[in-house]
Each structure stands twice: as C-alpha cells, then as structure tokens.
Design a protein around this motif. Sequence first.
Motif, mmCIF file in Angstrom:
data_model
loop_
_atom_site.group_PDB
_atom_site.id
_atom_site.type_symbol
_atom_site.label_atom_id
_atom_site.label_comp_id
_atom_site.label_asym_id
_atom_site.label_seq_id
_atom_site.Cartn_x
_atom_site.Cartn_y
_atom_site.Cartn_z
ATOM 1 N N GLN A 55 -7.144 -5.743 3.601
ATOM 2 C CA GLN A 55 -7.030 -5.766 2.035
ATOM 3 C C GLN A 55 -6.704 -7.207 1.995
ATOM 4 N N MET A 56 -7.548 -8.150 1.272
ATOM 5 C CA MET A 56 -7.390 -9.425 1.270
ATOM 6 C C MET A 56 -7.115 -9.996 -0.053
ATOM 7 N N ASP A 57 -6.095 -10.670 -0.343
ATOM 8 C CA ASP A 57 -5.669 -11.490 -1.355
ATOM 9 C C ASP A 57 -6.534 -12.868 -1.524
ATOM 10 N N LEU A 75 -6.641 -13.850 2.609
ATOM 11 C CA LEU A 75 -5.327 -13.553 3.516
ATOM 12 C C LEU A 75 -5.104 -11.897 3.279
ATOM 13 N N ASP A 76 -4.868 -11.331 4.603
ATOM 14 C CA ASP A 76 -4.309 -10.080 4.569
ATOM 15 C C ASP A 76 -3.039 -10.231 5.118
ATOM 16 N N PRO A 77 -2.051 -10.196 3.992
ATOM 17 C CA PRO A 77 -0.728 -10.445 4.341
ATOM 18 C C PRO A 77 -0.026 -9.313 5.398
ATOM 19 N N GLN A 78 -0.592 -8.102 5.449
ATOM 20 C CA GLN A 78 0.120 -6.957 6.277
ATOM 21 C C GLN A 78 -0.580 -7.426 7.725
ATOM 22 N N LYS A 79 -1.681 -7.776 8.100
ATOM 23 C CA LYS A 79 -2.141 -8.147 9.232
ATOM 24 C C LYS A 79 -1.993 -9.541 9.551
#
Length: 125
Positions: free
Chosen positions: A37-39, A68-72
């Motif tokens: 889930q990319m920002d 950036l995927d902040p979760q991963k």
Amino acid sequence: MWKHNFLFRAEGAVPLEQTENELFHDTDPALDSSGLQMDKYISVWLQGDGDETKPLVYTTVYVRTATLDPQKGVGFLQPLQGRTHQIKSMLSSEQKLYLRQWLSSTYPPAWEESDDHFQSIFSET
C-alpha cells in the motif's frame, strides 16, 4: 555548499516536517510491489553557494518521486531529475508556488542573486 530538502506528499501543497532522509532512512528497498500500500511523495532538493546554514545564491534544484509502504517499511526512491522540463512537469502548481514563496522570503538576497533560469522553474507555466 548549502542544501535543503522538501518532501511533499504527491498531491500535497505543503511539505511534510520530515525530510527524505528522515522518512526513508530506515526503509528497505521494495523488491516487489505486489501487496504493498504505497504512499506517493515528491522530494525536492535545493542547492546553493554559501555555507551550510545560509545560501548566498540558489543554483540547482533536483526532484524525484518516491513511494513508501509505511506499514511494511519498504519503498522506492527514483533517480534524481535535474532537467527543467522534467522538474516543471513533476511539481504541481501549488508546490511551485510554495517553493517560490519559501525561496524568495526565507533568503531574499539568495533569490535575487539566482539566475532567471533557476527562478523560471518555479513559475506557473
């Protein structure tokens, strides 16, 4: 050499408090984008002649996209782009306006000493 970084969300008009280095420092490169889930971000690097705290003249701007995927904690940083037409197409009108206002008001003499080509990057057209 003076340098400064602004990191915008891709559609944002005001930069984040974090710089590219701060946000992406502890992330790993994404090897595969499936399931992420990319920002999306736009990173703007400004350079100028002067010391580390104060520019005497602005000389160069580079822009790159980043995700950036902040979760991963994984993301992609694209190569820096330094050609005027690329930079103008990557930045939104609102981002150009923010940067032009910041550059001209934070260090007015550096803005005034910058050449027309540098200043034109931040024009509306």
